[in-house]
Structures are given as structure tokens and as C-alpha cells.
Scaffold this motif. Structure first.
Motif, PDB file in Angstrom:
ATOM      1  N   ARG A   1     -16.509 -12.866 -49.144  1.00 10.36           N
ATOM      2  CA  ARG A   1     -17.245 -12.175 -48.085  1.00 10.36           C
ATOM      3  C   ARG A   1     -18.040 -10.988 -48.627  1.00 10.36           C
ATOM      4  O   ARG A   1     -18.027  -9.914 -48.050  1.00 10.36           O
ATOM      5  CB  ARG A   1     -16.259 -11.751 -47.002  1.00 10.36           C
ATOM      6  CG  ARG A   1     -15.646 -12.941 -46.292  1.00 10.36           C
ATOM      7  CD  ARG A   1     -14.391 -12.550 -45.529  1.00 10.36           C
ATOM      8  NE  ARG A   1     -13.844 -13.632 -44.758  1.00 10.36           N
ATOM      9  CZ  ARG A   1     -12.982 -14.522 -45.220  1.00 10.36           C
ATOM     10  NH1 ARG A   1     -12.570 -14.453 -46.464  1.00 10.36           N
ATOM     11  NH2 ARG A   1     -12.528 -15.472 -44.434  1.00 10.36           N
ATOM     12  N   GLY A   2     -18.737 -11.191 -49.719  1.00  7.53           N
ATOM     13  CA  GLY A   2     -19.557 -10.162 -50.346  1.00  7.53           C
ATOM     14  C   GLY A   2     -20.009 -10.662 -51.699  1.00  7.53           C
ATOM     15  O   GLY A   2     -19.953 -11.855 -51.979  1.00  7.53           O
TER      16      GLY A   2
ATOM     17  N   THR B   1     -22.406  -1.598 -44.672  1.00  9.19           N
ATOM     18  CA  THR B   1     -22.159  -1.987 -46.060  1.00  9.19           C
ATOM     19  C   THR B   1     -20.827  -1.401 -46.491  1.00  9.19           C
ATOM     20  O   THR B   1     -20.418  -0.343 -46.033  1.00  9.19           O
ATOM     21  CB  THR B   1     -23.259  -1.488 -47.010  1.00  9.19           C
ATOM     22  OG1 THR B   1     -23.387  -0.072 -46.881  1.00  9.19           O
ATOM     23  CG2 THR B   1     -24.591  -2.149 -46.716  1.00  9.19           C
ATOM     24  N   THR B   2     -20.139  -2.123 -47.392  1.00 11.09           N
ATOM     25  CA  THR B   2     -18.872  -1.637 -47.936  1.00 11.09           C
ATOM     26  C   THR B   2     -18.905  -1.769 -49.453  1.00 11.09           C
ATOM     27  O   THR B   2     -19.563  -2.664 -49.995  1.00 11.09           O
ATOM     28  CB  THR B   2     -17.663  -2.435 -47.395  1.00 11.09           C
ATOM     29  OG1 THR B   2     -17.850  -3.815 -47.707  1.00 11.09           O
ATOM     30  CG2 THR B   2     -17.517  -2.260 -45.903  1.00 11.09           C
ATOM     31  N   TYR B   3     -18.196  -0.857 -50.106  1.00  9.93           N
ATOM     32  CA  TYR B   3     -18.144  -0.814 -51.559  1.00  9.93           C
ATOM     33  C   TYR B   3     -16.685  -0.574 -51.959  1.00  9.93           C
ATOM     34  O   TYR B   3     -16.058   0.347 -51.449  1.00  9.93           O
ATOM     35  CB  TYR B   3     -19.006   0.334 -52.093  1.00  9.93           C
ATOM     36  CG  TYR B   3     -20.394   0.376 -51.499  1.00  9.93           C
ATOM     37  CD1 TYR B   3     -21.461  -0.248 -52.130  1.00  9.93           C
ATOM     38  CD2 TYR B   3     -20.632   1.035 -50.289  1.00  9.93           C
ATOM     39  CE1 TYR B   3     -22.729  -0.209 -51.578  1.00  9.93           C
ATOM     40  CE2 TYR B   3     -21.900   1.068 -49.740  1.00  9.93           C
ATOM     41  CZ  TYR B   3     -22.945   0.448 -50.377  1.00  9.93           C
ATOM     42  OH  TYR B   3     -24.208   0.481 -49.832  1.00  9.93           O
ATOM     43  N   GLU B   4     -16.162  -1.409 -52.892  1.00 13.67           N
ATOM     44  CA  GLU B   4     -14.785  -1.230 -53.359  1.00 13.67           C
ATOM     45  C   GLU B   4     -14.596  -1.912 -54.707  1.00 13.67           C
ATOM     46  O   GLU B   4     -15.360  -2.838 -55.009  1.00 13.67           O
ATOM     47  CB  GLU B   4     -13.789  -1.785 -52.339  1.00 13.67           C
ATOM     48  CG  GLU B   4     -13.905  -3.283 -52.121  1.00 13.67           C
ATOM     49  CD  GLU B   4     -12.845  -3.818 -51.183  1.00 13.67           C
ATOM     50  OE1 GLU B   4     -11.743  -4.153 -51.664  1.00 13.67           O
ATOM     51  OE2 GLU B   4     -13.135  -3.897 -49.978  1.00 13.67           O
TER      52      GLU B   4
ATOM     53  N   ARG C   1     -21.561  -6.361 -43.108  1.00  9.77           N
ATOM     54  CA  ARG C   1     -21.097  -6.903 -41.827  1.00  9.77           C
ATOM     55  C   ARG C   1     -22.029  -6.504 -40.701  1.00  9.77           C
ATOM     56  O   ARG C   1     -22.646  -5.443 -40.729  1.00  9.77           O
ATOM     57  CB  ARG C   1     -19.704  -6.362 -41.500  1.00  9.77           C
ATOM     58  CG  ARG C   1     -18.620  -6.928 -42.363  1.00  9.77           C
ATOM     59  CD  ARG C   1     -17.293  -6.315 -42.088  1.00  9.77           C
ATOM     60  NE  ARG C   1     -16.857  -6.603 -40.736  1.00  9.77           N
ATOM     61  CZ  ARG C   1     -15.651  -6.349 -40.282  1.00  9.77           C
ATOM     62  NH1 ARG C   1     -14.757  -5.802 -41.061  1.00  9.77           N
ATOM     63  NH2 ARG C   1     -15.327  -6.628 -39.057  1.00  9.77           N
ATOM     64  N   SER C   2     -22.068  -7.366 -39.692  1.00  9.03           N
ATOM     65  CA  SER C   2     -22.705  -7.060 -38.423  1.00  9.03           C
ATOM     66  C   SER C   2     -21.634  -7.327 -37.381  1.00  9.03           C
ATOM     67  O   SER C   2     -21.321  -8.480 -37.104  1.00  9.03           O
ATOM     68  CB  SER C   2     -23.921  -7.952 -38.184  1.00  9.03           C
ATOM     69  OG  SER C   2     -24.428  -7.732 -36.876  1.00  9.03           O
TER      70      SER C   2
ATOM     71  N   PRO D   1     -24.871  -9.546 -48.566  1.00  9.90           N
ATOM     72  CA  PRO D   1     -25.458  -8.226 -48.808  1.00  9.90           C
ATOM     73  C   PRO D   1     -26.744  -8.279 -49.624  1.00  9.90           C
ATOM     74  O   PRO D   1     -27.591  -7.392 -49.494  1.00  9.90           O
ATOM     75  CB  PRO D   1     -24.361  -7.459 -49.543  1.00  9.90           C
ATOM     76  CG  PRO D   1     -23.443  -8.490 -50.073  1.00  9.90           C
ATOM     77  CD  PRO D   1     -23.546  -9.676 -49.181  1.00  9.90           C
ATOM     78  N   LEU D   2     -26.931  -9.311 -50.431  1.00  9.96           N
ATOM     79  CA  LEU D   2     -28.172  -9.413 -51.207  1.00  9.96           C
ATOM     80  C   LEU D   2     -29.389  -9.554 -50.303  1.00  9.96           C
ATOM     81  O   LEU D   2     -30.502  -9.239 -50.709  1.00  9.96           O
ATOM     82  CB  LEU D   2     -28.099 -10.583 -52.183  1.00  9.96           C
ATOM     83  CG  LEU D   2     -27.093 -10.432 -53.329  1.00  9.96           C
ATOM     84  CD1 LEU D   2     -27.033 -11.709 -54.157  1.00  9.96           C
ATOM     85  CD2 LEU D   2     -27.413  -9.233 -54.190  1.00  9.96           C
TER      86      LEU D   2
END
Length: 193
Positions: free
Chosen positions: A78-79, A124-127, A165-166, A173-174
Motif C-alpha cells: 500500500r505504498g 501522505t505517510t512516511y516511515e 490515502r484518500s 503515491p507516485l
């Protein structure tokens, strides 16, 4: 005795015929993950190409791409995973407000709600990261919001997982990146005349 055996054989043949007919009449599964609709989602949202920076580097290698799951809890990705050494600055790809900066299941996470992308906004998420921003802060494209953390990565090499995500729908994300940023080729000099 013989009548019971005949009944069992007939029942099995009827069951086999029903299963075969069901399999033949069902729509075929998608051949590739990219063809599958995201299953844990509302209808897919249109993603505006508002990104102005890659999260890490200028064009990092994508270690693993976006693979939407076939079902809500099904396997998938999922990313996207972007190669980045520990300590690499992580930047906001677009203007927004920090929705979350903290730890989730032992991993550092930063989430940014993107400005003017609807209600609910794209997020957006970053991890795994170590946040350098706090919840509620406004961020600009290219602004450093975190650094890549050594702990919590699911990649075989060090990476940052970048998600989009929406609402409850996971998106690629690209798709936030415009073509000029996504597919930047070598510079070419052209004649003036």
C-alpha cells in the motif's frame, strides 16, 4: 447397496457440474496487481500531480512499487519503498499540514494532509522516520519533515515507505509526481536558431 452407490456417484457428478459452471461463468481474476482495483477502498480518487519534490533524493530507486490488494485484508503493498540510507532527510512532496508525527507499532511515522486536495484531503505517510516536525505544522514542498530511521523498515535494504490515502482508500503515491519530476531524463542543449 448398488442403488446407494449410484445415488452417491450422481450427487458427485451434479456437484462437479455446478462447481465447473460457477468457475466458468465467474469473471477472470486480474493478471497483474496493477489491474486490480483497490479492495479496501471507496471508488478511486483522482490524484492531482501536485508533488514538487521526491521524499528522498532527486530520483531514488524504487525498491518495491505500489501493489493494491485484491481484498480488504489481502496481501499487497500500500505504498512505494524508496532506497535511502539511515539519516537521509525526508521531505514533504507537496504543501500541507502535519496530521501526525510519532510512533506507531514501534516505527516513526509522519503523515501530512495535502492542501486543497478535497474533503477528506489526500494524506501522505512516511516511515520509518524520526520526525523533525510536530503535529499541526504547515509544511512546504521540499521542506525536511524527518530523517530515515534505522529501526522498523520492512525493506531488505534501508528505505523509506511512502504512502498515499484518500479517506480509507490507498492510492499510488507516485501519481502525485508530475511527469517532469517522475521521468526526468538527461539535460539536452538545443540550438538557439
Amino acid at each position: 447397496m448398488r442403488a446407494n452407490r449410484c445415488v452417491r456417484v450422481c450427487a458427485r457428478l451434479i456437484l462437479l457440474a455446478i462447481v465447473t459452471a460457477t468457475a466458468l461463468l465467474a469473471p477472470p481474476p486480474p493478471l497483474f496487481a496493477a489491474d486490480a482495483p483497490p479492495a479496501d477502498t471507496d471508488p478511486p480518487a483522482t490524484v492531482p500531480a501536485i508533488g514538487r519534490a521526491w521524499p528522498v533524493g532527486s530520483r531514488p530507486p524504487v525498491l518495491r512499487g505500489w501493489e493494491p490488494p485484491a481484498t480488504v485484508y489481502g496481501p499487497g503493498h500500500r505504498g512505494v519503498d524508496l532506497a535511502a540510507p539511515v539519516g537521509t532527510p525526508v521531505r514533504a512532496v507537496a504543501r500541507g499540514r502535519v496530521a501526525f508525527a510519532g510512533r506507531v507499532a514501534g516505527r516513526g511515522v509522519v503523515s501530512v494532509d495535502l492542501t486543497a486536495t478535497g474533503d477528506p484531503p489526500l494524506r501522505t505517510t512516511y516511515e520509518p522516520v524520526t520526525a523533525t516536525v510536530e503535529e499541526g505544522e504547515e509544511v512546504e514542498p521540499g521542506e525536511v519533515i524527518a530523517t530515515v530511521d534505522a529501526n522498523g523498515s520492512h525493506c531488505t535494504a534501508t528505505c523509506v515507505h511512502w504512502g498515499l490515502r484518500s479517506g480509507e482508500s490507498y492510492l499510488n503515491p507516485l501519481s502525485l509526481l508530475p511527469p517532469w519530476l517522475l521521468h526526468r531524463g538527461p539535460s539536452r542543449l538545443l540550438p538557439l536558431a
